[in-house]
Write a protein that holds these residues in place. Structure first.
Motif, PDB file in Angstrom:
ATOM      1  N   ASN A  72       0.827  -1.212   0.000  1.00  0.00           N
ATOM      2  CA  ASN A  72       0.000   0.000   0.000  1.00  0.00           C
ATOM      3  C   ASN A  72       0.860   1.260   0.000  1.00  0.00           C
ATOM      4  O   ASN A  72       0.515   2.266  -0.630  1.00  0.00           O
ATOM      5  CB  ASN A  72      -0.947  -0.002   1.196  1.00  0.00           C
ATOM      6  CG  ASN A  72      -2.219   0.774   0.923  1.00  0.00           C
ATOM      7  OD1 ASN A  72      -2.761   0.713  -0.184  1.00  0.00           O
ATOM      8  ND2 ASN A  72      -2.704   1.508   1.906  1.00  0.00           N
ATOM      9  N   LEU A  73       1.996   1.220   0.717  1.00  0.00           N
ATOM     10  CA  LEU A  73       2.920   2.356   0.695  1.00  0.00           C
ATOM     11  C   LEU A  73       3.460   2.580  -0.716  1.00  0.00           C
ATOM     12  O   LEU A  73       3.556   3.727  -1.181  1.00  0.00           O
ATOM     13  CB  LEU A  73       4.085   2.115   1.652  1.00  0.00           C
ATOM     14  CG  LEU A  73       3.834   2.375   3.141  1.00  0.00           C
ATOM     15  CD1 LEU A  73       4.941   1.754   3.979  1.00  0.00           C
ATOM     16  CD2 LEU A  73       3.739   3.880   3.420  1.00  0.00           C
ATOM     17  N   ILE A  74       3.809   1.494  -1.403  1.00  0.00           N
ATOM     18  CA  ILE A  74       4.314   1.622  -2.771  1.00  0.00           C
ATOM     19  C   ILE A  74       3.228   2.190  -3.684  1.00  0.00           C
ATOM     20  O   ILE A  74       3.510   3.020  -4.566  1.00  0.00           O
ATOM     21  CB  ILE A  74       4.831   0.266  -3.288  1.00  0.00           C
ATOM     22  CG1 ILE A  74       6.052  -0.190  -2.465  1.00  0.00           C
ATOM     23  CG2 ILE A  74       5.189   0.337  -4.764  1.00  0.00           C
ATOM     24  CD1 ILE A  74       6.519  -1.605  -2.774  1.00  0.00           C
ATOM     25  N   LYS A  75       1.991   1.753  -3.467  1.00  0.00           N
ATOM     26  CA  LYS A  75       0.879   2.271  -4.276  1.00  0.00           C
ATOM     27  C   LYS A  75       0.629   3.750  -4.001  1.00  0.00           C
ATOM     28  O   LYS A  75       0.429   4.545  -4.925  1.00  0.00           O
ATOM     29  CB  LYS A  75      -0.392   1.464  -3.989  1.00  0.00           C
ATOM     30  CG  LYS A  75      -1.608   1.930  -4.792  1.00  0.00           C
ATOM     31  CD  LYS A  75      -2.790   1.011  -4.597  1.00  0.00           C
ATOM     32  CE  LYS A  75      -3.400   1.153  -3.211  1.00  0.00           C
ATOM     33  NZ  LYS A  75      -4.647   0.356  -3.070  1.00  0.00           N
ATOM     34  N   ARG A  76       0.657   4.105  -2.723  1.00  0.00           N
ATOM     35  CA  ARG A  76       0.350   5.482  -2.339  1.00  0.00           C
ATOM     36  C   ARG A  76       1.510   6.453  -2.593  1.00  0.00           C
ATOM     37  O   ARG A  76       1.292   7.634  -2.874  1.00  0.00           O
ATOM     38  CB  ARG A  76      -0.013   5.520  -0.842  1.00  0.00           C
ATOM     39  CG  ARG A  76      -1.352   4.863  -0.486  1.00  0.00           C
ATOM     40  CD  ARG A  76      -2.493   5.848  -0.571  1.00  0.00           C
ATOM     41  NE  ARG A  76      -2.231   7.010   0.270  1.00  0.00           N
ATOM     42  CZ  ARG A  76      -2.539   7.096   1.572  1.00  0.00           C
ATOM     43  NH1 ARG A  76      -3.122   6.090   2.175  1.00  0.00           N
ATOM     44  NH2 ARG A  76      -2.285   8.204   2.256  1.00  0.00           N
ATOM     45  N   ALA A  77       2.748   5.974  -2.436  1.00  0.00           N
ATOM     46  CA  ALA A  77       3.913   6.867  -2.545  1.00  0.00           C
ATOM     47  C   ALA A  77       5.012   6.195  -3.370  1.00  0.00           C
ATOM     48  O   ALA A  77       6.113   5.952  -2.884  1.00  0.00           O
ATOM     49  CB  ALA A  77       4.429   7.217  -1.152  1.00  0.00           C
ATOM     50  N   PRO A  78       4.736   5.895  -4.644  1.00  0.00           N
ATOM     51  CA  PRO A  78       5.693   5.140  -5.456  1.00  0.00           C
ATOM     52  C   PRO A  78       7.031   5.839  -5.647  1.00  0.00           C
ATOM     53  O   PRO A  78       8.052   5.171  -5.825  1.00  0.00           O
ATOM     54  CB  PRO A  78       4.960   4.972  -6.794  1.00  0.00           C
ATOM     55  CG  PRO A  78       3.962   6.091  -6.827  1.00  0.00           C
ATOM     56  CD  PRO A  78       3.532   6.279  -5.407  1.00  0.00           C
ATOM     57  N   ASP A  79       7.042   7.166  -5.620  1.00  0.00           N
ATOM     58  CA  ASP A  79       8.296   7.902  -5.822  1.00  0.00           C
ATOM     59  C   ASP A  79       9.110   8.039  -4.546  1.00  0.00           C
ATOM     60  O   ASP A  79      10.239   8.538  -4.578  1.00  0.00           O
ATOM     61  CB  ASP A  79       8.000   9.297  -6.389  1.00  0.00           C
ATOM     62  CG  ASP A  79       7.363   9.223  -7.776  1.00  0.00           C
ATOM     63  OD1 ASP A  79       7.645   8.249  -8.492  1.00  0.00           O
ATOM     64  OD2 ASP A  79       6.585  10.126  -8.125  1.00  0.00           O
ATOM     65  N   ARG A  80       8.544   7.624  -3.421  1.00  0.00           N
ATOM     66  CA  ARG A  80       9.238   7.765  -2.150  1.00  0.00           C
ATOM     67  C   ARG A  80       9.860   6.456  -1.672  1.00  0.00           C
ATOM     68  O   ARG A  80      10.870   6.466  -0.973  1.00  0.00           O
ATOM     69  CB  ARG A  80       8.286   8.308  -1.071  1.00  0.00           C
ATOM     70  CG  ARG A  80       7.770   9.704  -1.375  1.00  0.00           C
ATOM     71  CD  ARG A  80       6.807  10.200  -0.321  1.00  0.00           C
ATOM     72  NE  ARG A  80       7.458  10.386   0.979  1.00  0.00           N
ATOM     73  CZ  ARG A  80       6.823  10.851   2.061  1.00  0.00           C
ATOM     74  NH1 ARG A  80       5.531  11.150   1.998  1.00  0.00           N
ATOM     75  NH2 ARG A  80       7.479  10.998   3.200  1.00  0.00           N
ATOM     76  N   VAL A  81       9.249   5.325  -2.001  1.00  0.00           N
ATOM     77  CA  VAL A  81       9.751   4.025  -1.546  1.00  0.00           C
ATOM     78  C   VAL A  81      10.862   3.568  -2.497  1.00  0.00           C
ATOM     79  O   VAL A  81      10.608   3.215  -3.643  1.00  0.00           O
ATOM     80  CB  VAL A  81       8.635   2.978  -1.483  1.00  0.00           C
ATOM     81  CG1 VAL A  81       9.192   1.652  -0.951  1.00  0.00           C
ATOM     82  CG2 VAL A  81       7.489   3.459  -0.598  1.00  0.00           C
ATOM     83  N   VAL A  82      12.093   3.564  -2.017  1.00  0.00           N
ATOM     84  CA  VAL A  82      13.257   3.231  -2.839  1.00  0.00           C
ATOM     85  C   VAL A  82      13.394   1.724  -3.013  1.00  0.00           C
ATOM     86  O   VAL A  82      13.726   1.229  -4.094  1.00  0.00           O
ATOM     87  CB  VAL A  82      14.529   3.827  -2.203  1.00  0.00           C
ATOM     88  CG1 VAL A  82      15.785   3.347  -2.909  1.00  0.00           C
ATOM     89  CG2 VAL A  82      14.452   5.351  -2.205  1.00  0.00           C
ATOM     90  N   ALA A  83      13.145   0.970  -1.951  1.00  0.00           N
ATOM     91  CA  ALA A  83      13.227  -0.495  -1.981  1.00  0.00           C
ATOM     92  C   ALA A  83      12.494  -1.030  -0.763  1.00  0.00           C
ATOM     93  O   ALA A  83      12.325  -0.316   0.230  1.00  0.00           O
ATOM     94  CB  ALA A  83      14.679  -0.967  -1.993  1.00  0.00           C
ATOM     95  N   ALA A  84      12.067  -2.297  -0.847  1.00  0.00           N
ATOM     96  CA  ALA A  84      11.253  -2.853   0.230  1.00  0.00           C
ATOM     97  C   ALA A  84      11.604  -4.302   0.499  1.00  0.00           C
ATOM     98  O   ALA A  84      11.896  -5.069  -0.430  1.00  0.00           O
ATOM     99  CB  ALA A  84       9.770  -2.739  -0.123  1.00  0.00           C
ATOM    100  N   VAL A  85      11.564  -4.670   1.785  1.00  0.00           N
ATOM    101  CA  VAL A  85      11.775  -6.053   2.218  1.00  0.00           C
ATOM    102  C   VAL A  85      10.492  -6.529   2.885  1.00  0.00           C
ATOM    103  O   VAL A  85      10.034  -5.946   3.872  1.00  0.00           O
ATOM    104  CB  VAL A  85      12.952  -6.155   3.211  1.00  0.00           C
ATOM    105  CG1 VAL A  85      13.115  -7.600   3.686  1.00  0.00           C
ATOM    106  CG2 VAL A  85      14.239  -5.643   2.575  1.00  0.00           C
ATOM    107  N   LEU A  86       9.906  -7.585   2.343  1.00  0.00           N
ATOM    108  CA  LEU A  86       8.669  -8.155   2.886  1.00  0.00           C
ATOM    109  C   LEU A  86       9.001  -9.509   3.490  1.00  0.00           C
ATOM    110  O   LEU A  86       9.278 -10.478   2.768  1.00  0.00           O
ATOM    111  CB  LEU A  86       7.603  -8.305   1.806  1.00  0.00           C
ATOM    112  CG  LEU A  86       7.072  -7.021   1.148  1.00  0.00           C
ATOM    113  CD1 LEU A  86       8.017  -6.506   0.065  1.00  0.00           C
ATOM    114  CD2 LEU A  86       5.692  -7.250   0.554  1.00  0.00           C
ATOM    115  N   ALA A  87       9.011  -9.586   4.814  1.00  0.00           N
ATOM    116  CA  ALA A  87       9.375 -10.811   5.516  1.00  0.00           C
ATOM    117  C   ALA A  87       8.128 -11.490   6.067  1.00  0.00           C
ATOM    118  O   ALA A  87       7.310 -10.852   6.732  1.00  0.00           O
ATOM    119  CB  ALA A  87      10.346 -10.500   6.653  1.00  0.00           C
TER     120      ALA A  87
END
Length: 284
Positions: A144-159
């Motif tokens: 949801n963060l990537i959807k809402r703020a795609p230009d702000r999230v540089v990379a993500a780890v989903l554990a």
């Protein structure tokens, strides 16, 4: 001797008073984590902590709707592992029973209300671009963060991300109805169980599918680098985690299982470090 004794007692009393003042104003920290602070916006009050320095890394603990900063010690100490390289930020989830964050139950937008809080804390801290690592319920939050703020999230780890199991379609709803809702109602007279039921229905049963917060098409077109560490328990379906990893064009995946035996956890942590370093902006 009486004069010396009085001076010793007076000095001790003054030190105790100063310690109390530091605690009140949040200047004392514990276990290497930053001082407790609060972000407030209208009726919303979110407790957050930060530690370390460097490029910002948002940490989201597991625990479902009872997600709190304290949960970031499981399955490994996230603050301890990453504060040496990153400015780590974490918050108690709004209305988590063991936490200190509170706010309205936004029945029509349960996922987005929490994303509002996460982005609000980052805005409050003056953070624009960031990386994020989330456990369990952190998975849907990250999408949801990537959807809402795609230009702000540089990379993500989903554990060990949460996902929808067709063979257990009400699992997440049922768990929250028994493990979160009743305790919330006990401590919040303004919230009733019928409100909790509507909130959880919208969160976990309305359009229930995949990772709850985004569609397969969204993941298929997502250009954010993601590292997925699958699990395989009822709340964290392996099939959903691997489907997301296969769909996302810039996805990487860990070994599986990565938590058992426990000797494997340091290997997974090393992979997380490598992934984050590879995608950290060069200017950071």
């Amino acid at each position: 001797m009486d004069l010396i004794r009085r001076r010793i007692l007076a000095t001790g009393a003054a030190a105790t008073a100063m310690a109390a003042v530091r605690r009140v104003f949040g200047q004392e920290t514990g276990k290497g984590v930053g001082a407790m602070s609060f972000y407030e916006k209208g009726p919303v009050r979110i407790r957050y902590e930060e530690a370390g320095s460097g490029f910002p890394l948002l940490l989201i603990a597991g625990g479902g709707l009872n997600s709190t900063i304290a949960g970031l010690t499981n399955p490994f100490d996230s603050f301890g592992e990453f504060k040496g390289e990153y400015r780590c930020v974490a918050a108690d989830l709004r209305n988590a029973n063991p936490g200190q964050s509170s706010g309205p139950l936004e029945i029509d937008r349960p996922w987005d209300s929490h994303t509002d809080d996460q982005l609000g804390v980052l805005d409050h801290l003056g953070i624009n671009k960031f990386m994020v690592m989330g456990f369990c319920i952190g998975g849907p939050f990250i999408w949801n963060l990537i959807k809402r703020a795609p230009d702000r999230v540089v990379a993500a780890v989903l554990a060990q991300p949460v996902g929808f199991r067709p063979e257990m379609p009400t699992f997440m709803y049922d768990g929250s109805m028994t493990g979160w809702g009743p305790d919330l109602v006990k401590r919040r007279p303004d919230i009733k169980m019928d409100m909790v039921e509507k909130y959880l229905t919208r969160m976990y049963r309305t359009n229930a599918d995949f990772v709850f917060t985004v569609t397969r098409d969204f993941v298929r077109n997502c250009q954010t680098p993601v590292l997925i560490l699958p699990d395989d328990v009822p709340a964290h379906p392996y099939a959903v985690a691997m489907e997301a990893a296969m769909l996302a064009p810039k996805a990487e995946v860990s070994m599986f299982p990565w938590k058992e035996p426990k000797e494997r956890i340091p290997l997974a942590v090393r992979q997380i470090h490598s992934f984050l370093r590879a995608h950290r902006p060069a200017s950071a």
